[in-house]
Enzyme design. Structure first.
Site, PDB file in Angstrom:
ATOM      1  CG  HIS A  43      -1.872   1.125   1.308  1.00  0.00           C
ATOM      2  ND1 HIS A  43      -3.208   1.003   1.014  1.00  0.00           N
ATOM      3  CD2 HIS A  43      -1.690   2.430   1.658  1.00  0.00           C
ATOM      4  CE1 HIS A  43      -3.814   2.174   1.171  1.00  0.00           C
ATOM      5  NE2 HIS A  43      -2.909   3.051   1.566  1.00  0.00           N
ATOM      6  CD  GLU A  44       1.671   3.689   3.642  1.00  0.00           C
ATOM      7  OE1 GLU A  44       1.981   4.755   3.055  1.00  0.00           O
ATOM      8  OE2 GLU A  44       0.599   3.552   4.261  1.00  0.00           O
ATOM      9  CG  HIS A  47       0.125   5.990  -0.755  1.00  0.00           C
ATOM     10  ND1 HIS A  47      -0.974   6.520  -1.389  1.00  0.00           N
ATOM     11  CD2 HIS A  47      -0.343   5.389   0.374  1.00  0.00           C
ATOM     12  CE1 HIS A  47      -2.070   6.248  -0.671  1.00  0.00           C
ATOM     13  NE2 HIS A  47      -1.707   5.564   0.386  1.00  0.00           N
ATOM     14  CG  ASP A 120      -5.034   6.786   1.353  1.00  0.00           C
ATOM     15  OD1 ASP A 120      -4.466   7.650   2.032  1.00  0.00           O
ATOM     16  OD2 ASP A 120      -4.635   5.608   1.286  1.00  0.00           O
TER      17      ASP A 120
END
Length: 226
Positions: A43-44, A47, A120
């Protein structure tokens, strides 16, 4: 050498203070299971890669999967390189792209999405709404502001009435346009991260191992600084 060391300590303290404000206090004793740790890492990384490959996006300073605060299981810290007072439509869409990068990475790797993108999605939706209602950036209502409530001489009446200055058909257009805009950007980010899947895997695995990557670590894994 002593002066350089002091400057480094001050810089580290400053960065730590920023992280506390942005993501809360670090909680190294907060245990998450290996599967969730993997999801957070991808997930990170999603980003971070979306930010790296988005023109005009703020530079990635740190990626972490060490839990912070009450809910943050990980975070990607970006810092501006200069003071900014205006943003273009393209830059606002780029912010949406970066916000959607985490969920897009989850879908690509795990073929399903988690609740981790809730904040988000809230931010991405808010940007899209402001573009349409406040910044005059929609196709149909260019250069027009669409206020959320009817003006009133008395503040309490304005809040209670909640009457809009436009028809239900206009509200329907706003809702549809927000949905279209966010979904269109999501599809774009899915395509971007699929194209960069080798980097997505490479960086996420390194993040799982090390838990924290700074700018130099991140860009070294991409093989060339931006």
């Amino acid at each position: 050498a002593v002066r350089a060391g002091r400057e480094k300590v001050i810089q580290n303290d400053f960065e730590d203070a920023i992280e506390k404000v942005v993501a809360g206090l670090e909680k190294k004793n907060k245990l998450i299971n290996p599967k969730e740790k993997e999801i957070v890492a991808y997930h990170e990384t999603g980003h971070a890669l979306a930010a790296y490959f988005t023109q005009g996006a703020e530079k990635v300073q740190k990626i972490s999967i060490i839990p912070r605060g009450m809910a943050a299981l990980g975070y990607t810290l970006q810092v501006p390189t200069e003071d900014r007072y205006l943003m273009t439509k393209r830059e606002l869409l780029g912010k949406i792209d970066v916000l959607l990068g985490g969920r897009a990475a989850e879908e690509i790797i795990f073929e399903e999405v988690s609740t981790g993108a809730a904040n988000d999605l809230t931010k991405a939706t808010d940007i899209a709404r402001k573009m349409i209602m406040e910044y005059g950036m929609s196709e149909k209502y260019r250069n027009v502001v669409l206020p959320g409530q009817r003006s009133s001489l008395f503040l309490d009446q304005e809040v209670k009435s909640g009457q809009r200055e436009y028809a239900e058909s206009t509200q329907s257009y706003i809702d549809d346009e927000i949905t279209r805009m966010v979904n269109e950007r999501y599809d774009y980010v899915i395509g971007l991260l699929k194209e960069k899947k080798n980097l997505l895997d490479k960086i996420a695995k390194e993040l799982i191992s090390r838990e924290v990557l700074n700018t130099e670590d991140f860009e070294a894994l991409i093989d060339k600084p931006r």
